[in-house]
Design an enzyme around this catalytic site. Structure first.
Site, PDB file in Angstrom:
ATOM      1  CG  ASP A  63      -7.806  56.173 -19.218  1.00 39.61           C
ATOM      2  OD1 ASP A  63      -7.094  55.458 -19.953  1.00 39.61           O
ATOM      3  OD2 ASP A  63      -8.990  55.885 -18.966  1.00 39.61           O
ATOM      4  CG  HIS A  64      -5.159  52.527 -18.811  1.00 37.87           C
ATOM      5  ND1 HIS A  64      -6.378  53.092 -19.072  1.00 37.87           N
ATOM      6  CD2 HIS A  64      -5.439  51.310 -18.275  1.00 37.87           C
ATOM      7  CE1 HIS A  64      -7.339  52.266 -18.703  1.00 37.87           C
ATOM      8  NE2 HIS A  64      -6.792  51.169 -18.209  1.00 37.87           N
ATOM      9  CG  ASP A 118     -10.797  49.361 -19.514  1.00 38.14           C
ATOM     10  OD1 ASP A 118      -9.568  49.577 -19.442  1.00 38.14           O
ATOM     11  OD2 ASP A 118     -11.491  49.073 -18.521  1.00 38.14           O
ATOM     12  NE  ARG A 378     -10.254  43.620 -13.115  1.00 38.21           N
ATOM     13  CZ  ARG A 378     -10.423  43.881 -14.399  1.00 38.21           C
ATOM     14  NH1 ARG A 378      -9.478  44.493 -15.075  1.00 38.21           N
ATOM     15  NH2 ARG A 378     -11.515  43.495 -15.002  1.00 38.21           N
ATOM     16  CB  SER A 532      -7.662  43.418 -18.158  1.00 33.40           C
ATOM     17  OG  SER A 532      -6.803  42.702 -19.015  1.00 33.40           O
ATOM     18  NE  ARG A 534      -4.096  43.742 -18.965  1.00 29.45           N
ATOM     19  CZ  ARG A 534      -3.773  43.767 -17.674  1.00 29.45           C
ATOM     20  NH1 ARG A 534      -2.834  42.977 -17.203  1.00 29.45           N
ATOM     21  NH2 ARG A 534      -4.374  44.583 -16.840  1.00 29.45           N
TER      22      ARG A 534
HETATM   23  C1  MIC Z   1      -7.481  46.885 -16.009  1.00 31.40           C
HETATM   24  O1  MIC Z   1      -8.159  47.446 -15.165  1.00 31.40           O
HETATM   25  O2  MIC Z   1      -6.990  45.759 -15.842  1.00 31.40           O
HETATM   26  C2  MIC Z   1      -7.246  47.607 -17.329  1.00 31.40           C
HETATM   27  C3  MIC Z   1      -5.839  48.019 -17.341  1.00 31.40           C
HETATM   28  O3  MIC Z   1      -8.040  48.750 -17.393  1.00 31.40           O
HETATM   29  C4  MIC Z   1      -7.593  46.645 -18.473  1.00 31.40           C
HETATM   30  C5  MIC Z   1      -7.221  47.125 -19.818  1.00 31.40           C
HETATM   31  C6  MIC Z   1      -5.759  46.992 -20.132  1.00 31.40           C
HETATM   32  O4  MIC Z   1      -5.116  46.045 -19.721  1.00 31.40           O
HETATM   33  O5  MIC Z   1      -5.267  47.874 -20.837  1.00 31.40           O
HETATM   34  C7  MIC Z   1      -9.070  46.251 -18.501  1.00 31.40           C
HETATM   35  O6  MIC Z   1      -9.725  46.299 -17.491  1.00 31.40           O
HETATM   36  O7  MIC Z   1      -9.565  45.815 -19.556  1.00 31.40           O
HETATM   37 FE1  SF4 Z   2      -8.121  52.209 -15.130  1.00 32.36          FE
HETATM   38 FE2  SF4 Z   2      -8.731  49.622 -15.328  1.00 32.36          FE
HETATM   39 FE3  SF4 Z   2      -8.132  50.728 -12.969  1.00 32.36          FE
HETATM   40 FE4  SF4 Z   2     -10.383  51.351 -14.144  1.00 32.36          FE
HETATM   41  S1  SF4 Z   2      -9.794  49.335 -13.393  1.00 32.36           S
HETATM   42  S2  SF4 Z   2      -8.984  52.770 -13.165  1.00 32.36           S
HETATM   43  S3  SF4 Z   2      -9.815  51.361 -16.288  1.00 32.36           S
HETATM   44  S4  SF4 Z   2      -6.767  50.483 -14.711  1.00 32.36           S
END
Ligand code: MIC
Ligand code: SF4
Length: 660
Positions: A63-64, A118, A378, A532, A534
């Site tokens: 999904d990313h 995540d 965010r 995140s 990550r």
């Molecule tokens: C995010 O919202 O920052 C992400 C992208 O979903 C991350 C995961 C990632 O960096 O792949 C998260 O929230 O953990």
């Molecule tokens: Fe995707 Fe992270 Fe954004 Fe949620 S906050 S939509 S999991 S990138």
């Protein structure tokens, strides 16, 4: 008198005592991964030698990274699909939706534990699951059947009374909580929602709140499971997994907040932090350039129907670009069947795929100096892909109404209908591929050239004398450390390449600097690594030779990731010592091999000829696992524990060039 959190933890407890702050280990029933963190997690699972996952259910979502501007993302998707098929993991194909939205619809269940790679995994807390975000290695361990280690959290009660007025949204509830508690107020805590107001909120509304509990730094957030939960599950053909769950009436909480929903007004988080919250009335009339609706926070059927109702027979203001990404194929199909999709399209909205999209900077970066309203969770600096943009977080009601007005507007003045709850959700799981059960040994894992070897750490020496390569302020996010976005995400399976982007917008040439001085230390303020899950924000610094981070405090998931990859997270015993250190100072830490739980260490500032004490949060378990020699020793230990064929797998991975 237990809280709901304590009840679920007790039912899953495998090690430790449930005293606040004490190390515990809990059984994990379900796991989820997404593509941007999943490739690393599955490489680690493979290296451990796990044939079939040991959980009740594991799901791999894509999904990313779906832009596919080169072969890289597509390679990752194919690897994820085949590795899932071989190891007993369900695979949700790209197009099926955002992991948290789909998991809520189709898999999450009250009373279950869920670990996801995540940070917004707590979305499933809306249905009464204890759902926790973690790094990929921790999720791989859970798939291998190992319990998840954490510290017994404190439990905070947010008591909701009254009912929301039209135009005020559950997003405003969590923005209010963020205003009260701040982005670091939830660290080490679970947020439990109770009170009469709970039953006025449907499951997607509850999930919006638990989703954004991640922005508090909380371990997770949870709602009771009640008749509203039952109705939702029934409409998803899943009433079988319903259990009623709540805290005891006399449950004892560590902190309590009360929010009267009758008094709540629409809220907005101002740039660049989810806790920079104001009432909408303070900013009404401000001209905007972009509105983006969607993300795992606000992309449910209910949210989309409200947006469609506000946009119906209207046109998006000419100074505004509006994009909309529904959360799942279920949501989008239902909108298409009932005609609401036509209302969205006719208004001029730019319809996007059911993915994270602009939330993670995958397209739709706004114009220079833009004011962008987003229904996301965010608004960290630079995350939209436009460094000069001012990104604000709002409800779908505020977003849609402002999009047609062209300025920030109060949706309590808008004319629209609150959508009726659907009689049934459209259940069609044809985009979820079940794993091969008969002959998984025959499944070939496909690894394109973008899947690179797991990087390795050098063992931690007893004495480390190195430079402070960077000194940063409070609340540094993983987006600062390891930025995301369309230019970077294609390389999530390639740590060497991704290391080029570390601290990209904070210190130019960080990678070269680290390589030229042989790595070193990071010095940081409060809440280092918020945001995140990550692992790349730890793996890539590890690759660049970072041996320790000395901070005033850490965000939970990032601290665990640092430990997992052999970077020691130290905290200042006396925070004032932070001010005595400059970038470029040489620090010396001796006797690192005597690191023991609760034992403070001394750090010598060789440049300034001073010294200061630091603490660390490593448990005996962390130290015993020989975390400081990741990958080989750590994965080998884990493999022995779970009975995996480590030697065989490592030789195979080495032959394929996936381990050095
Ligand atoms: C995010 O919202 O920052 C992400 C992208 O979903 C991350 C995961 C990632 O960096 O792949 C998260 O929230 O953990
Ligand atoms: Fe995707 Fe992270 Fe954004 Fe949620 S906050 S939509 S999991 S990138």
């Amino acid at each position: 008198m237990p809280t709901l959190t304590e009840k679920i933890i007790k039912a899953h407890l495998q090690e430790g005592t449930m005293d606040r702050g004490c190390p515990i280990a809990i059984k994990i029933d379900q796991t989820l991964t997404q593509d941007a963190t999943g490739t690393m997690a599955y490489l680690q699972l493979e290296a451990m030698g796990v044939d079939q996952v040991k959980t009740e259910l594991s799901v791999s979502y894509v999904d990313h990274n779906t832009l596919q501007s080169g072969f890289e993302n597509a390679d990752d998707h194919k690897y994820l699909q085949t590795v899932a098929n071989k190891h007993g993991i369900y695979f949700s194909r790209p197009g099926n939706g955002i992991c948290h939205q789909v998991h809520l619809e189709r898999f999450a269940a009250p009373g279950k534990t869920l670990l996801g790679s995540d940070s917004h995994t707590p979305t499933a807390g809306g249905i009464g699951a204890l759902a926790i975000g973690a790094g990929g290695l921790d999720v791989a361990c859970a798939m291998a059947g190992r319990p998840f280690n954490l510290k017994m959290p404190k439990v905070v009660n947010v008591k909701l009374t009254g009912a929301l007025h039209k135009g005020v949204s559950s997003k405003d509830i969590i923005l209010k909580v963020l205003q009260l508690m701040t982005v670091k107020g939830g660290v080490g805590k679970v947020i439990e929602y109770t009170g009469e107001g709970v039953k006025t909120l449907n499951i997607p509304q509850r999930a919006t709140i638990t989703n954004m509990g991640a922005e508090l730094g909380a371990t997770t957030s949870i709602f009771p499971s009640d008749e509203v939960t039952y109705e939702f599950l029934k409409k998803q053909n899943r009433e079988d997994c319903f259990v009623a769950l709540s805290a005891d009436d006399d449950a004892v909480y560590d902190e309590t907040y009360e929010i009267n929903l009758d008094d709540l007004e629409p809220m907005i988080a101002m740039p660049h932090s989810p806790d920079a919250v104001k009432s909408i009335s303070e900013v009404v009339g401000k001209k905007i350039d972009q509105v983006a609706i969607g993300s795992c926070t606000n992309s449910s059927y209910r949210d989309m129907m409200i947006v469609a109702s506000i946009l119906k027979n209207k046109t998006v203001a000419e100074n505004v670009s509006l994009c909309i990404s529904p959360g799942s194929k279920q949501v989008l199909t239902m909108l298409s069947q009932n005609g609401a999709l036509t209302d969205l399209i006719s208004s001029g909205a730019r319809m996007l795929e059911c993915t994270c999209g602009p939330c993670i900077g995958m397209g739709q970066s706004p114009i220079t100096n833009a004011w962008s309203l987003r229904t996301f969770n965010r608004n960290f600096y630079g995350r939209s892909g436009t460094l000069s943009a001012n990104v604000c977080l709002v409800s779908p009601e505020v977003a849609a109404y402002s999009a047609i007005k062209g300025v920030i507007s109060d949706p309590r003045e808008a004319e629209f209908d609150i959508p009726a709850e659907p009689d049934h959700f459209l259940v069609d799981d044809s985009m979820i591929i079940a794993p091969e059960k008969q002959h998984p040994e025959n499944v070939e894992i496909v690894r394109g050239p973008n899947i690179k070897p797991l990087p390795e750490n050098t063992p931690l020496a007893d004495t480390v004398e190195k430079q402070v390569v960077i000194k940063v302020v409070d609340n540094i996010t993983t987006d600062h450390i390891a930025p995301a976005g369309a230019k970077v995400l294609p390389f999530r399976s390639n740590i060497e390449k991704i290391s080029e982007f570390i601290f990209r917008d904070v210190q130019a040439g960080f990678k070269q600097h680290c390589l030229s001085v042989g790595g070193g230390f990071i010095v940081a303020g409060q809440n280092y690594g918020q945001g995140s899950s990550r692992e790349h924000a730890a793996l890539a610094p590890m690759y660049l030779g970072i041996k320790a981070v000395i901070a005033k405090s850490f965000a939970r998931i990032h601290q665990a990731n640092l430990i997992n990859f052999g970077i020691v997270p130290f905290t200042f015993a006396n925070e004032a010592d932070y001010d005595t250190i400059d970038e470029g100072d040489v620090l010396k830490i001796s006797n690192l091999h005597q690191l023991a739980p609760g034992k403070a260490m001394m750090v010598e500032n060789v440049t300034k000829k001073t010294s200061f004490a630091v603490n660390h949060a490593l448990s005996q378990l962390d130290i015993d696992k020989d975390v400081f020699t990741y990958v080989k020793t750590r994965l080998k230990n884990l493999s022995i524990e779970i009975g995996g064929d480590y030697e065989g797998n490592v030789i195979e991975l080495m032959n394929k060039g996936l381990l050095e």
